[in-house]
Design a protein around this motif. Structure first.
Motif, mmCIF file in Angstrom:
data_model
loop_
_atom_site.group_PDB
_atom_site.id
_atom_site.type_symbol
_atom_site.label_atom_id
_atom_site.label_comp_id
_atom_site.label_asym_id
_atom_site.label_seq_id
_atom_site.Cartn_x
_atom_site.Cartn_y
_atom_site.Cartn_z
ATOM 1 N N ARG A 75 39.806 41.675 35.030
ATOM 2 C CA ARG A 75 39.407 40.542 35.885
ATOM 3 C C ARG A 75 40.136 39.264 35.481
ATOM 4 N NH1 ARG A 75 35.289 39.204 39.399
ATOM 5 N NH2 ARG A 75 34.551 37.065 39.296
ATOM 6 N N ALA A 76 40.392 39.100 34.183
ATOM 7 C CA ALA A 76 41.026 37.867 33.716
ATOM 8 C C ALA A 76 42.543 37.885 33.870
ATOM 9 C CB ALA A 76 40.666 37.630 32.241
ATOM 10 N N GLY A 77 43.160 39.072 33.845
ATOM 11 C CA GLY A 77 44.614 39.114 33.812
ATOM 12 C C GLY A 77 45.302 39.610 35.058
ATOM 13 N N MET A 78 44.612 40.268 35.969
ATOM 14 C CA MET A 78 45.257 40.831 37.159
ATOM 15 C C MET A 78 45.804 39.706 38.042
ATOM 16 S SD MET A 78 46.152 43.451 38.871
ATOM 17 C CE MET A 78 47.029 43.416 40.421
ATOM 18 N N PRO A 79 47.118 39.702 38.341
ATOM 19 C CA PRO A 79 47.687 38.632 39.180
ATOM 20 C C PRO A 79 47.147 38.689 40.613
ATOM 21 C CG PRO A 79 49.403 39.822 37.963
ATOM 22 C CD PRO A 79 48.147 40.624 37.831
ATOM 23 N N LEU A 80 46.802 37.539 41.147
ATOM 24 C CA LEU A 80 46.287 37.411 42.510
ATOM 25 C C LEU A 80 47.250 36.554 43.321
ATOM 26 C CD1 LEU A 80 42.525 36.641 41.677
ATOM 27 C CD2 LEU A 80 43.565 38.874 42.109
ATOM 28 N N ARG A 81 47.423 36.938 44.571
ATOM 29 C CA ARG A 81 48.267 36.118 45.444
ATOM 30 C C ARG A 81 47.863 36.352 46.907
ATOM 31 N NH1 ARG A 81 52.854 38.560 47.668
ATOM 32 N NH2 ARG A 81 53.164 40.753 47.067
ATOM 33 N N HIS B 209 46.034 36.892 57.150
ATOM 34 C CA HIS B 209 46.344 36.523 55.779
ATOM 35 C C HIS B 209 45.060 36.535 54.932
ATOM 36 C CE1 HIS B 209 50.545 35.349 56.384
ATOM 37 N NE2 HIS B 209 50.150 34.901 57.579
ATOM 38 N N TYR B 210 45.216 37.051 53.716
ATOM 39 C CA TYR B 210 44.084 37.102 52.767
ATOM 40 C C TYR B 210 44.554 36.464 51.459
ATOM 41 C CZ TYR B 210 42.162 40.566 55.986
ATOM 42 O OH TYR B 210 41.698 41.210 57.098
ATOM 43 N N ALA B 211 43.786 35.520 50.976
ATOM 44 C CA ALA B 211 44.142 34.816 49.743
ATOM 45 C C ALA B 211 43.462 35.476 48.541
ATOM 46 C CB ALA B 211 43.731 33.348 49.834
ATOM 47 N N HIS C 267 31.353 48.050 41.807
ATOM 48 C CA HIS C 267 31.515 46.685 42.337
ATOM 49 C C HIS C 267 32.213 45.751 41.356
ATOM 50 C CE1 HIS C 267 29.745 43.293 45.049
ATOM 51 N NE2 HIS C 267 31.005 43.641 45.395
ATOM 52 N N VAL C 268 33.111 46.292 40.566
ATOM 53 C CA VAL C 268 34.001 45.434 39.789
ATOM 54 C C VAL C 268 35.058 44.853 40.715
ATOM 55 C CG1 VAL C 268 35.653 45.377 37.881
ATOM 56 C CG2 VAL C 268 33.583 46.741 37.688
ATOM 57 N N ILE C 269 35.470 45.630 41.729
ATOM 58 C CA ILE C 269 36.355 45.155 42.777
ATOM 59 C C ILE C 269 35.757 45.543 44.126
ATOM 60 C CG2 ILE C 269 38.439 45.303 41.354
ATOM 61 C CD1 ILE C 269 39.111 47.943 42.726
ATOM 62 N N GLU C 270 36.295 44.964 45.192
ATOM 63 C CA GLU C 270 35.886 45.302 46.557
ATOM 64 C C GLU C 270 37.100 45.138 47.461
ATOM 65 O OE1 GLU C 270 32.788 42.489 47.351
ATOM 66 O OE2 GLU C 270 34.190 40.851 47.748
ATOM 67 N N ASP C 271 37.053 45.735 48.645
ATOM 68 C CA ASP C 271 38.179 45.529 49.546
ATOM 69 C C ASP C 271 38.088 44.139 50.167
ATOM 70 O OD1 ASP C 271 36.317 45.632 51.582
ATOM 71 O OD2 ASP C 271 37.007 47.525 52.411
ATOM 72 N N ARG D 216 40.052 42.764 46.218
ATOM 73 C CA ARG D 216 39.818 41.470 45.571
ATOM 74 C C ARG D 216 38.657 41.606 44.599
ATOM 75 N NH1 ARG D 216 37.023 38.536 50.865
ATOM 76 N NH2 ARG D 216 34.983 39.591 50.690
ATOM 77 N N PHE D 217 38.450 40.549 43.833
ATOM 78 C CA PHE D 217 37.307 40.517 42.919
ATOM 79 C C PHE D 217 36.120 39.866 43.623
ATOM 80 C CE2 PHE D 217 40.852 40.384 39.765
ATOM 81 C CZ PHE D 217 40.577 41.595 39.157
#
Length: 531
Positions: A25-31, A39-41, A83-87, A105-106
């Motif tokens: 959760r802390a290190g996965m790059p998000l864009r 578009h999804y942020a 539920h650590v992640i979700e679509d 996404r988280f």
């Protein structure tokens, strides 16, 4: 990315899950991504998550480099289920995640698994718990000894005459108490668990091992009934591997020197390998048993490069607790896996996976597992089986130091004079204590420290030898001078520190001397008959 080794302790699997969740959760790059003209942020693709998490697991010392990409996909499926992640549409709870470009996404809050609280202390009306291994009163307890006699008996010298013992214990009668079979079983169990507790560095084994499942007869059998190759022999052959499985494992281990009577065709070795793996997965429970799952999970905290020797010794003792049939199957399986993975003549058993990786991932599930499926079972089993296969010869051998300690302690207790009162004792929990042989483990040092200590200790020994040469009254002065000259020649630095003035003299004596001219030498008279 900061990560740390989860040390041995209770609920280690849950702590590992929370650690991986935190790091991901802390290190996965998000864009920002685009999908279906929208578009999804702050999201990521499944393939990018597999890439990043796979690299994290391979570099993390809690899991190691044997983690495969497919195992990473399985872990992400469990992340989605928990539920650590979700679509990107907020859906979760299923396990249909694949290695593709779908977006995830988280959630706003990532739930960590709660660490269960330890069980409350037993009340006064509860059943009394078995004494802890760290009980200061002692480890081995003899019955029929009253509480008030314990203090007078603890430090009695066994060599004292009977009269002196009678004076110390009052009116009690002194007899030689023979060890019962139950007493000896307690000794085998308690000494083994004491050493295991010290290696793991735990205050008590109660949090990682239910000692009701520790059968001392298993320990005795595993340490005393072995063949010349160190493999456990079974009294009941019905619990052994079937003959066809042994034959198949032998042919794979010795490939291509297999039995000529067996059929041979292209792909024969793959069919044999599949038959062996199918048999081991047909066994009712893993070879390391469900009861010892938590214990082996905690040993995984020691599988670090700097703790390799300690981890081997811990696994040595843990595998002694297995039922003899399970230990024998584990020994034969690990030997086969090790030989196959090192055999360069063995054809590829899988078109896309290397032989070593195939060995580890094929048999990890039948070696370690829990009754209730744990989310990290597959990864933890892979780590443990890989280490077991690489060090199977050391781990699955009988620890001779432990065997000697137990036998010596039993022999000692058989020679001790134990006072026994004539009246039966109701309180049977406070016996005479006997010292337990405990082995300490050396602290690992670097090569430079070893060389420095070796030099210092050797020089100190030479200085002591020089002092003995000077103070020994049993040698003559002539021999003393001769030995001192030899010592000075062999160890000039040590000699010069003891006799700094003699060093200058030796340098002066080492100057070349000018020989007198030959003409100055007096000529002797020639011998003749007249003279």
């Amino acid at each position: 990315m900061s990560s740390h080794v989860i040390t041995p302790g209770p609920y280690r699997a849950t702590k590992l899950w929370n650690e991986v969740t935190r790091l991901f959760r802390a290190g996965m790059p998000l864009r920002k991504h685009r999908q279906n003209f929208r578009h999804y942020a702050s999201c990521f693709t499944a393939a990018a998550a597999v890439d990043w998490l796979h690299q994290l697991l391979c570099s993390n010392s809690n899991f190691g480099p044997d983690v495969t990409r497919q195992q990473t996909v399985q872990l992400l499926k469990k992340f989605l289920k928990n539920h650590v992640i979700e679509d990107v549409k907020g859906r979760w709870g299923t396990e249909d995640l694949e290695d593709n470009n779908l977006l995830y996404r988280f959630p706003s809050t990532s739930p960590l698994k709660p660490i269960p609280c330890p069980a409350p202390a037993l009340g006064p009306g509860s059943i009394k718990k078995r004494h802890s291994l760290k009980d200061k009163e002692g480890f081995f307890r003899f019955k029929s000894i009253k509480r008030h006699e314990k203090d007078t008996q603890e430090n009695v010298d066994p060599a004292l005459p009977a009269e002196e013992e009678n004076q110390q214990i009052g009116e009690a009668q002194v007899q030689r108490r023979a060890l019962t079979v139950e007493d000896e079983h307690d000794i085998w169990r308690d000494i083994t668990l004491t050493h295991l507790q010290r290696i793991l560095g735990l205050a008590s084994l109660d949090e990682v091992l239910n000692q009701r499942f520790v059968n001392p007869q298993n320990i005795i059998h595993n340490m005393t009934k072995v063949n010349k190759h160190g493999v456990v022999t079974l009294d009941d052959k019905t619990n052994d591997l079937p003959h066809w499985v042994l034959s198949a494992m032998k042919s794979l281990a010795n490939w291509p020197k297999y039995d000529s009577e067996q059929p041979s065709y292209p792909g024969f070795e793959r069919d044999v390998f599949k038959s062996v793996s199918d048999y081991f997965y047909s066994i009712q429970q893993p070879l390391l048993t469900y009861e010892l799952y938590e214990l082996f999970i905690n040993v995984l905290g020691l599988l670090q490069p700097q703790c390799e020797r300690v981890a081997i010794e811990a696994l040595q003792l843990c595998t002694l607790l297995l039922p003899p049939a399970s230990r024998r199957k584990l020994q034969l399986l690990m030997r086969m896996m090790s030989r196959i993975s090192q055999n360069v003549d063995m054809p590829r058993l899988h078109p896309a996976i290397g032989t070593r990786t195939l060995m580890v991932h094929t048999f990890s599930g039948c070696v370690l597992g829990s009754t209730e499926e744990c989310d990290l079972d597959e990864l933890l089993a892979t780590r443990l089986v890989s280490f077991l296969m690489d060090h199977q010869q050391s781990i699955l051998s009988v620890p001779e130091y432990l065997l000697s300690a137990i036998k010596d302690h039993i022999q000692y207790l058989r020679t001790v004079q134990v006072p026994i009162d004539g009246v039966s004792n109701i309180d049977e929990v406070d016996p005479v204590c006997a010292p337990v042989p405990v082995f300490a483990f050396c602290r690992q040092i670097s090569g430079a420290e070893f060389e420095q200590q070796k030099l210092a200790s050797s020089q100190k020994a030479m200085e002591e030898l020089l002092g003995m040469l000077l103070s020994d009254q049993n040698i003559s002065e002539k021999d003393r001078r001769k030995k001192l000259k030899q010592f000075q020649k062999q160890y000039p630095d040590i000699y010069s520190r003891r006799f700094p003035s003699s060093d200058r003299e030796s340098k002066a004596d080492s100057r070349p001397k000018i020989k007198p001219p030959l003409l100055n030498i007096k000529r002797t008279k020639a011998f003749s008959i007249r003279n």
